[in-house]
Design an enzyme around this catalytic site. Sequence first.
Site, PDB file in Angstrom:
ATOM      1  N   HIS A 221      40.653  38.269  35.921  1.00 44.66           N
ATOM      2  CA  HIS A 221      40.958  36.928  36.018  1.00 44.66           C
ATOM      3  C   HIS A 221      41.383  36.373  34.533  1.00 44.66           C
ATOM      4  O   HIS A 221      41.230  35.290  33.922  1.00 44.66           O
ATOM      5  CB  HIS A 221      39.638  35.961  36.344  1.00 44.66           C
ATOM      6  CG  HIS A 221      39.323  36.204  37.748  1.00 44.66           C
ATOM      7  ND1 HIS A 221      40.042  35.283  38.856  1.00 44.66           N
ATOM      8  CD2 HIS A 221      38.563  37.085  38.390  1.00 44.66           C
ATOM      9  CE1 HIS A 221      39.317  35.682  39.867  1.00 44.66           C
ATOM     10  NE2 HIS A 221      38.596  36.618  39.640  1.00 44.66           N
TER      11      HIS A 221
ATOM     12  N   ARG B 189      39.464  25.964  36.362  1.00 40.56           N
ATOM     13  CA  ARG B 189      40.370  26.962  35.960  1.00 40.56           C
ATOM     14  C   ARG B 189      40.696  27.926  36.976  1.00 40.56           C
ATOM     15  O   ARG B 189      40.045  28.309  37.658  1.00 40.56           O
ATOM     16  CB  ARG B 189      39.655  27.929  34.721  1.00 40.56           C
ATOM     17  CG  ARG B 189      40.578  28.968  34.139  1.00 40.56           C
ATOM     18  CD  ARG B 189      40.106  29.839  33.231  1.00 40.56           C
ATOM     19  NE  ARG B 189      41.028  30.796  32.591  1.00 40.56           N
ATOM     20  CZ  ARG B 189      41.187  31.989  33.226  1.00 40.56           C
ATOM     21  NH1 ARG B 189      40.417  32.470  34.253  1.00 40.56           N
ATOM     22  NH2 ARG B 189      41.909  32.751  32.639  1.00 40.56           N
TER      23      ARG B 189
ATOM     24  N   ASN C 288      36.985  31.461  44.856  1.00 38.39           N
ATOM     25  CA  ASN C 288      38.663  32.369  45.254  1.00 38.39           C
ATOM     26  C   ASN C 288      39.610  31.547  45.963  1.00 38.39           C
ATOM     27  O   ASN C 288      38.735  30.702  46.890  1.00 38.39           O
ATOM     28  CB  ASN C 288      38.721  33.670  45.545  1.00 38.39           C
ATOM     29  CG  ASN C 288      38.391  34.584  44.388  1.00 38.39           C
ATOM     30  OD1 ASN C 288      38.521  34.388  43.193  1.00 38.39           O
ATOM     31  ND2 ASN C 288      37.853  35.915  44.460  1.00 38.39           N
TER      32      ASN C 288
ATOM     33  N   PHE D 276      32.099  46.727  42.242  1.00 39.44           N
ATOM     34  CA  PHE D 276      33.067  45.954  41.669  1.00 39.44           C
ATOM     35  C   PHE D 276      33.920  46.676  40.641  1.00 39.44           C
ATOM     36  O   PHE D 276      35.157  46.801  40.598  1.00 39.44           O
ATOM     37  CB  PHE D 276      32.574  44.722  40.879  1.00 39.44           C
ATOM     38  CG  PHE D 276      33.558  43.643  40.538  1.00 39.44           C
ATOM     39  CD1 PHE D 276      34.415  43.046  41.554  1.00 39.44           C
ATOM     40  CD2 PHE D 276      33.612  43.409  39.266  1.00 39.44           C
ATOM     41  CE1 PHE D 276      35.184  42.173  40.875  1.00 39.44           C
ATOM     42  CE2 PHE D 276      34.456  42.394  38.936  1.00 39.44           C
ATOM     43  CZ  PHE D 276      35.242  41.772  39.793  1.00 39.44           C
TER      44      PHE D 276
ATOM     45  N   HIS E  90      29.412  31.030  35.190  1.00 34.76           N
ATOM     46  CA  HIS E  90      28.498  31.620  35.375  1.00 34.76           C
ATOM     47  C   HIS E  90      27.932  31.323  36.768  1.00 34.76           C
ATOM     48  O   HIS E  90      27.511  30.168  37.131  1.00 34.76           O
ATOM     49  CB  HIS E  90      27.594  31.534  34.556  1.00 34.76           C
ATOM     50  CG  HIS E  90      26.279  32.565  34.610  1.00 34.76           C
ATOM     51  ND1 HIS E  90      26.481  33.702  35.276  1.00 34.76           N
ATOM     52  CD2 HIS E  90      25.088  32.652  33.913  1.00 34.76           C
ATOM     53  CE1 HIS E  90      25.152  34.251  35.379  1.00 34.76           C
ATOM     54  NE2 HIS E  90      24.509  33.670  34.610  1.00 34.76           N
TER      55      HIS E  90
ATOM     56  N   ARG F 144      33.098  38.688  25.292  1.00 30.98           N
ATOM     57  CA  ARG F 144      34.165  38.114  25.175  1.00 30.98           C
ATOM     58  C   ARG F 144      34.094  36.789  23.990  1.00 30.98           C
ATOM     59  O   ARG F 144      35.069  36.839  23.322  1.00 30.98           O
ATOM     60  CB  ARG F 144      34.533  37.515  26.438  1.00 30.98           C
ATOM     61  CG  ARG F 144      35.898  37.078  26.845  1.00 30.98           C
ATOM     62  CD  ARG F 144      36.086  36.725  28.271  1.00 30.98           C
ATOM     63  NE  ARG F 144      35.473  35.442  28.808  1.00 30.98           N
ATOM     64  CZ  ARG F 144      35.949  34.234  28.489  1.00 30.98           C
ATOM     65  NH1 ARG F 144      37.202  34.036  28.070  1.00 30.98           N
ATOM     66  NH2 ARG F 144      35.194  33.175  28.844  1.00 30.98           N
TER      67      ARG F 144
HETATM   68 FE1  HDD Z   1      34.079  37.386  39.428  1.00 28.83          FE
HETATM   69  C1  HDD Z   1      35.427  36.246  36.442  1.00 28.83           C
HETATM   70  C2  HDD Z   1      35.756  34.940  41.144  1.00 28.83           C
HETATM   71  C3  HDD Z   1      33.268  38.932  42.419  1.00 28.83           C
HETATM   72  C4  HDD Z   1      32.422  39.744  37.567  1.00 28.83           C
HETATM   73  N1  HDD Z   1      35.415  35.700  38.896  1.00 28.83           N
HETATM   74  C5  HDD Z   1      35.831  35.485  37.845  1.00 28.83           C
HETATM   75  C6  HDD Z   1      36.466  34.220  37.741  1.00 28.83           C
HETATM   76  C7  HDD Z   1      36.590  34.038  39.017  1.00 28.83           C
HETATM   77  C8  HDD Z   1      35.555  34.986  39.988  1.00 28.83           C
HETATM   78  C9  HDD Z   1      37.241  32.904  39.750  1.00 28.83           C
HETATM   79  C10 HDD Z   1      37.355  33.613  36.538  1.00 28.83           C
HETATM   80  C11 HDD Z   1      36.428  32.683  36.123  1.00 28.83           C
HETATM   81  C12 HDD Z   1      37.221  31.715  35.001  1.00 28.83           C
HETATM   82  O1  HDD Z   1      37.999  31.117  35.127  1.00 28.83           O
HETATM   83  O2  HDD Z   1      36.788  32.170  33.709  1.00 28.83           O
HETATM   84  N2  HDD Z   1      34.436  37.103  41.118  1.00 28.83           N
HETATM   85  C13 HDD Z   1      34.890  36.019  41.847  1.00 28.83           C
HETATM   86  C14 HDD Z   1      34.675  35.886  43.221  1.00 28.83           C
HETATM   87  C15 HDD Z   1      33.980  37.088  43.520  1.00 28.83           C
HETATM   88  C16 HDD Z   1      33.805  37.915  42.326  1.00 28.83           C
HETATM   89  C17 HDD Z   1      35.181  34.637  44.278  1.00 28.83           C
HETATM   90  C18 HDD Z   1      33.479  37.376  44.843  1.00 28.83           C
HETATM   91  C19 HDD Z   1      33.138  36.534  45.821  1.00 28.83           C
HETATM   92  N3  HDD Z   1      32.954  39.021  39.876  1.00 28.83           N
HETATM   93  C20 HDD Z   1      32.883  39.474  41.051  1.00 28.83           C
HETATM   94  C21 HDD Z   1      31.765  40.653  41.009  1.00 28.83           C
HETATM   95  C22 HDD Z   1      31.559  40.959  39.721  1.00 28.83           C
HETATM   96  C23 HDD Z   1      32.372  39.966  39.059  1.00 28.83           C
HETATM   97  C24 HDD Z   1      31.218  41.333  42.109  1.00 28.83           C
HETATM   98  C25 HDD Z   1      30.880  41.834  38.881  1.00 28.83           C
HETATM   99  C26 HDD Z   1      29.641  42.415  39.512  1.00 28.83           C
HETATM  100  N4  HDD Z   1      34.063  38.005  37.493  1.00 28.83           N
HETATM  101  C27 HDD Z   1      33.352  38.878  36.921  1.00 28.83           C
HETATM  102  C28 HDD Z   1      33.284  39.024  35.416  1.00 28.83           C
HETATM  103  C29 HDD Z   1      34.517  37.904  35.126  1.00 28.83           C
HETATM  104  C30 HDD Z   1      34.687  37.305  36.386  1.00 28.83           C
HETATM  105  C31 HDD Z   1      33.458  40.469  34.679  1.00 28.83           C
HETATM  106  C32 HDD Z   1      35.333  38.205  34.182  1.00 28.83           C
HETATM  107  C33 HDD Z   1      35.359  37.053  33.153  1.00 28.83           C
HETATM  108  C34 HDD Z   1      34.386  36.444  33.394  1.00 28.83           C
HETATM  109  O3  HDD Z   1      33.561  36.855  34.253  1.00 28.83           O
HETATM  110  O4  HDD Z   1      34.081  35.093  32.790  1.00 28.83           O
HETATM  111  O5  HDD Z   1      32.038  38.624  34.852  1.00 28.83           O
END
Ligand code: HDD
Length: 697
Positions: free
Chosen positions: A79, A116, A152, A165, A344, A374
């Site tokens: 993202h 966002r 999403n 993931f 979060h 980050r």
């Molecule tokens: Fe995630 C970012 C949505 C599964 C780990 N995720 C992130 C963002 C969105 C989602 C919208 C961007 C937030 C922003 O605008 O800053 N993610 C989802 C959805 C999931 C999902 C709807 C499943 C239903 N994500 C998921 C899993 C993991 C992560 C299973 C890890 C085990 N996601 C992350 C992250 C991020 C992230 C690495 C990257 C940047 C952040 O968090 O802040 O922690």
Amino acid sequence: MTENTPLDARFSPTGAPQEPGDAATQQGRRLTTAQGLRVDETEHSLKAGPRGPSLLEDHHLREKITHFDHERIPERVVHARGAGAYGTFRSYGTAASVTAARFLAEEGKETRVFTRFSTVLGSRGSADTARDVRGFATKFYTDEGTFDLVGNNMPVFFIQDAIKFPDLIHAGKPEPDREIPQAQSAHDTFWDFVSLHTEATHMLMWAMSDRGIPRSYRTMEGFGVHTFRLEAADGSTSLVKFHWKPVLGVHSLVWEEAQLTGGADPDFHRRDLADAIAAGAYPEWELGLQVMPDTPDETFEGIDLLDPTKIVPEELCPVQPVGRLTLHAEPTNYFAETEQVAFHVANLVPGIQVTNDPLMQGRLFSYLDTQITRLGGPNFAQIPVNRPHAPVDDMQRDGMHQTAVHEGRAPYQPNSLGGGCPIASGAAGYVHVPTPVEGRKVREAPASFADHYSQATLFWASMTPVEQAHLVGGFTFELGKVGEAAVRERMVANLVRVDRALAERVAAGLGIDITDIPEVTEEGSGSSADVATSPALSQVPQEPGRIDARVIGVLADDGADLAGIDTLRQALADQGATAVVVAPHGGEISTGDGSTAVDKALVTTRSVEYDAVVVAGGTAGSAVATDPATTVLLAEAFRHGKAIAAWGDGAEVLRSAVDADAPGVIAGSGAGDVTHDLVTALGMHRSWERLATIAGV
Ligand code: HDD
């Protein structure tokens, strides 16, 4: 433009308006160093003579370059590309029977938010219109603490357990040897993984459908994906799915258009969001809940609510509106706000609880953890956009980038030196619902999670023929980019288990013979005897919707009917849409006694920037009529199913480029004769009939 009026135009997250000229906004007139020292000049470094070496003594040079050297932070691991806006959430109060969360339960309560939107796979500088899932994350600054709904634009996910993931993302991101392709899943490693990991199949149907290429953030649905547990003030609980429904309807691009837009305007979605807010066409969504009983088996109508690859069809459990989100202010500074915002999944408020969905459980760890890399340490909640609007007394101290000056001597519990404060709130604080937990330690999934196909089939069956054709096109394009024949064949074999006709059409496009692949009858927990199709999954509108901030290109030239252009412009403005005059040259076009400004010269624009194209009267035989760019523009708009109109002799220009008798092509003698049909056609988003003819369905 909107029935909601904003609380104020723009606010700092603490609620205090930022004054121009204060230290935070840096709007002063005099250039200073970071220490506030006025600088004499900033064009030349301090040197030993005009041709001599620079002097180490030049503190201004060193400070300026040192700061510059450290201006970048790691982009989000997923993202990374996104755009955000501030807004207000207004509760209808209808959720009071299911949740104690005040921002949802109290009628008319307004809560400030930051939302966002994002793509998943691309880097921070990638194009907005790549085929991908879109993030839809909203931070509610409630007076009970911050609640983040990190969702999403698709209601399911590729994996059922967070432990997969890293595998999913390693497969989807650019391949590690050459670091290509950027921002797309159309490559070997992605399809290698998802063809082996068949629980991804339902999500693939969404990603390859029109949902993977939204027209704008404003016209996307959003989903919390997981099932949450809501707790009402009386302690009763229910299992709930969150939905965002865009007031403007759900609209997408078509694939060729999305690809062209990636080149013509890589910032298409970011620009659309900012332009709409600047024009006062505030994007709006209704928040809705699907509320299901909290039963011990956590299923509803046979659907496992802990499985994030399953939806609950709206026909089985309607979405009940509980409030409205209005985005009404652009961020002031992209980095400070949109880049540094930290969501979060574990940011919860009383009345909203998590469930044992194994995908959600892993997310409860990942989001806090990732911000530490980050944003450079554990104090990122002090960054203005992340600051809660509720009072904070957390006893957390020190650490990198500490900006608070904490008072007192006793940041520990129990204490007597601080008067015993801050004290925990007991039942008045966040209390985890005491759901019973027992079990053997195992690395296993419930048997129901083995159903990977029934809802993929439901999705396919719920699409209209045009949408099915687009899905076939999506799969065929992506798999056509896969070099390994074995991967392509394995994926097509999986599609046979979704629907034989789908598989046959994709196989035909790829030149694969599937006659020997046997039929498999699937039995799954995700299907319900009551629902073979879910019409709510289709995006084709049943009736014309609103057209706020839609953009209509008006092809014109010197000699065009300027009064007609004004009539059209006004009629569109009355509906909240914008007419953009496109001519062979910039500046102005004039006709006898008048002139009007040209918004775009043909050389700088492309059809993909417009939702509809109109040829003005008085243009036949002019330079705009004979410019090859006009033919391309009209032919693309035609292929993409957009409304096309002309008045007067503009119809001749139109006829020389497209089939003027096709559906969604409008002609009239004066501008006033075409406006009504044009607005109606725009409200339907596309001419679905024309798209069906083009797709041969
Ligand atoms: Fe995630 C970012 C949505 C599964 C780990 N995720 C992130 C963002 C969105 C989602 C919208 C961007 C937030 C922003 O605008 O800053 N993610 C989802 C959805 C999931 C999902 C709807 C499943 C239903 N994500 C998921 C899993 C993991 C992560 C299973 C890890 C085990 N996601 C992350 C992250 C991020 C992230 C690495 C990257 C940047 C952040 O968090 O802040 O922690």
